[in-house]
Design a protein around this motif. Structure first.
Motif, PDB file in Angstrom:
ATOM      1  N   PHE A  70       0.839  -1.206   0.000  1.00 25.48           N
ATOM      2  CA  PHE A  70       0.000   0.000   0.000  1.00 25.48           C
ATOM      3  C   PHE A  70       0.871   1.252   0.000  1.00 25.48           C
ATOM      4  N   GLY A  74      -5.157   2.085  -5.821  1.00 25.84           N
ATOM      5  CA  GLY A  74      -4.412   1.038  -5.132  1.00 25.84           C
ATOM      6  C   GLY A  74      -4.859   0.923  -3.686  1.00 25.84           C
ATOM      7  N   GLN A  75      -4.211   1.697  -2.809  1.00 28.38           N
ATOM      8  CA  GLN A  75      -4.546   1.658  -1.383  1.00 28.38           C
ATOM      9  C   GLN A  75      -6.023   2.002  -1.178  1.00 28.38           C
ATOM     10  N   GLY A  76      -6.678   1.241  -0.318  1.00 30.32           N
ATOM     11  CA  GLY A  76      -8.116   1.446  -0.132  1.00 30.32           C
ATOM     12  C   GLY A  76      -8.426   2.550   0.847  1.00 30.32           C
ATOM     13  N   TYR A  80      -5.175 -10.126   3.985  1.00 28.70           N
ATOM     14  CA  TYR A  80      -4.724  -8.771   4.295  1.00 28.70           C
ATOM     15  C   TYR A  80      -3.302  -8.855   4.853  1.00 28.70           C
ATOM     16  N   ASN A 114     -11.252  -8.860   1.854  1.00 31.40           N
ATOM     17  CA  ASN A 114     -10.287  -8.058   1.107  1.00 31.40           C
ATOM     18  C   ASN A 114      -9.154  -8.993   0.703  1.00 31.40           C
ATOM     19  N   TYR A 167     -15.430  -4.637   6.798  1.00 30.30           N
ATOM     20  CA  TYR A 167     -16.301  -4.253   5.669  1.00 30.30           C
ATOM     21  C   TYR A 167     -17.746  -4.684   5.895  1.00 30.30           C
ATOM     22  N   LYS A 211     -13.756   2.167   7.499  1.00 26.70           N
ATOM     23  CA  LYS A 211     -14.468   1.931   6.233  1.00 26.70           C
ATOM     24  C   LYS A 211     -15.902   2.417   6.312  1.00 26.70           C
ATOM     25  N   PHE A 214     -13.369  -3.120  -3.204  1.00 27.56           N
ATOM     26  CA  PHE A 214     -12.322  -3.559  -4.125  1.00 27.56           C
ATOM     27  C   PHE A 214     -12.875  -4.463  -5.215  1.00 27.56           C
ATOM     28  N   ARG A 256      -5.922  -5.756  -8.101  1.00 30.93           N
ATOM     29  CA  ARG A 256      -7.053  -5.186  -7.373  1.00 30.93           C
ATOM     30  C   ARG A 256      -7.170  -3.680  -7.604  1.00 30.93           C
TER      31      ARG A 256
HETATM   32  N1  GLN Z   1      -6.845  -1.756   3.996  1.00 30.43           N
HETATM   33  C1  GLN Z   1      -6.441  -0.911   2.936  1.00 30.43           C
HETATM   34  C2  GLN Z   1      -6.302  -1.722   1.667  1.00 30.43           C
HETATM   35  O1  GLN Z   1      -6.443  -2.921   1.664  1.00 30.43           O
HETATM   36  C3  GLN Z   1      -5.139  -0.215   3.163  1.00 30.43           C
HETATM   37  C4  GLN Z   1      -4.560  -0.288   4.499  1.00 30.43           C
HETATM   38  C5  GLN Z   1      -3.113   0.098   4.538  1.00 30.43           C
HETATM   39  O2  GLN Z   1      -2.670   0.956   3.811  1.00 30.43           O
HETATM   40  N2  GLN Z   1      -2.385  -0.563   5.354  1.00 30.43           N
HETATM   41  O3  GLN Z   1      -6.053  -1.124   0.671  1.00 30.43           O
END
Ligand code: GLN
Ligand code: PMP
Length: 386
Positions: free
Chosen positions: A18, A34-36, A124, A173, A204, A234, A319, A365
């Motif tokens: 990320f 990219g990063q969520g 994750y 995720n 989520y 989230k 995502f 993703r």
């Molecule tokens: N959970 C978020 C993702 O999957 C990012 C979390 C993080 O940057 N550590 O994108």
């Protein structure tokens, strides 16, 4: 210095994908899918509550170890409202520095060196690190495209005399899989039969577009062996605040709190009041969150298909996982490193979330928690790949 500097549990973990990809987005001026994280902050009334709390001196000094009573009560009320679960705010709720700290504290509290943890991969990235920091071993069970359903036989086969816990994540995720009642019941039966703990990451929980989110803790026999983790990041679109929580029996919560008190002790005092206000928002807030995100999912899915990706439509999370073979590509990591230069979009290669690298090599993703015009811009840029 002859000895390696970094603890061997963390060897090879490098920088999270990320951080790497968000830095690349800034460097190249790309659209960052990219990063969520949402590109719009959450409800103004929640932000106002945080600002008011700071100015009123609420939470500016160390809040209580388990979290401020207002937030613990709001978490208990949320569990009751959405899942009809009774949780005692004084003994069965613990506020943490995001779900990330909750996972870390749970692993450190519950595992002994040599224990095995069954986790669904792709997972994750903090799971692998936290299991390793606890001295335990991860035992991945692979979710396979196109449906990414949990393979109950594979979970059964993965259980050994050393298995201590199953680490679940639903909605999942990066795949967007939402575990069904039948799947969770089968996992619960295995946990009960083998006397395993379950740690379930449900950050989520309100981002579900098909089916329903079912906390495994609500299934018969599971309450006493399940640690449930969630977070305000989230649900309320304030990922930087890092207010998360754990619910479970007093014994389980006490164990996690014992580890947590030496990680951060406490965090985010004023934000705890604000997340309490968020949790009290009416059902309409939660419904419109999911409706909005479903529309964004469909917008991005259409763009990705038009650009030539194979799209695995997610039932939850924000995502979309894709396969890049349809574009004539074969290496997701290489693809993601070149994508910003080729068309100005950043995505994340799912391969980094797998032990079985072959299973995720061609998956990429994209996050859709972005303004519609940003998603449209990304779709236009991605169309240049054709
Ligand atoms: N959970 C978020 C993702 O999957 C990012 C979390 C993080 O940057 N550590 O994108
Ligand atoms: N679990 C999962 C599955 C996640 O995707 C994330 C990150 N977004 C987290 C935990 C971390 O949540 P938090 O930001 O609350 O620490």
């Amino acid at each position: 210095m002859t000895r390696a500097l970094l603890n061997s549990a963390l060897a090879g973990m490098g920088t999270t994908i990320f951080a790497e990809m968000s830095a690349l987005a800034v460097e190249t001026g790309s659209v960052n899918l990219g990063q969520g994280f949402p590109d719009t902050d959450g409800p103004i009334e929640i932000a106002q509550t945080a600002a008011d709390a700071v100015l009123a001196g609420l939470g500016n000094q160390y809040p209580p170890g388990p979290g401020v009573p207002e937030l613990r009560s709001a978490i208990a009320a949320h569990q009751k409202r959405f899942y009809a679960v009774d949780v005692d705010p004084d003994t069965e709720v613990l506020v943490t520095a995001g779900a990330t700290e909750a996972v870390a504290a749970a692993m450190l509290a519950l595992l002994e060196p040599g224990d095995e943890v069954i986790a669904l991969e792709p997972y994750y990235d903090s799971y692998a690190a936290c299991i390793a920091m606890a001295g335990a071993q991860r035992v991945p069970v692979t979710l396979r495209a196109p449906q990414f359903r949990p393979d109950i036989d594979a979970i059964r086969d993965a259980i050994t005399s050393r298995t201590r816990l199953i680490l679940l994540n639903t909605p999942h995720n990066p795949t967007g899989m939402v575990a069904t009642r039948a799947e969770l019941t089968a996992i619960a039966e295995l946990a009960i039969r083998h006397d395993l703990l379950v740690v379930t990451d449900e950050v989520y929980e309100h981002l579900v577009f098909a089916g329903e989110h079912i906390p495994i803790a609500t299934l018969p026999g599971m309450r006493e062996r399940t640690i449930t983790i969630s977070s305000g990041g989230k649900t309320f679109s304030f990922t930087g605040w890092k207010i998360g929580w754990v619910t479970g029996t007093p014994e389980l919560v006490t164990a996690v709190r014992t580890a947590k008190q030496f990680l951060t002790f406490v965090n985010g005092g004023p934000f705890q009041y604000a997340i309490a206000a968020g949790l009290a928002l009416p059902d309409a807030f939660y419904a419109s969150l999911a409706t909005d995100l479903r529309r964004k999912r469909d917008l991005l899915a259409t763009g990705l298909r038009a650009a030539g990706f194979e799209v695995f439509v997610p039932d939850g999370t924000y995502f979309i996982t894709t396969d890049i073979r349809a574009l004539g590509e074969s290496d997701g990591l290489e693809f993601c490193r070149s994508l910003p230069h080729r068309c100005g979009v950043v995505a994340v290669p799912n391969v980094v979330f797998y032990d079985d690298r072959a299973a995720g090599k061609t998956q990429v993703r994209f996050a859709f928690c972005k303004r519609d015009e940003v998603l449209a811009d990304a779709a236009e840029r991605l169309a240049r790949l054709r």
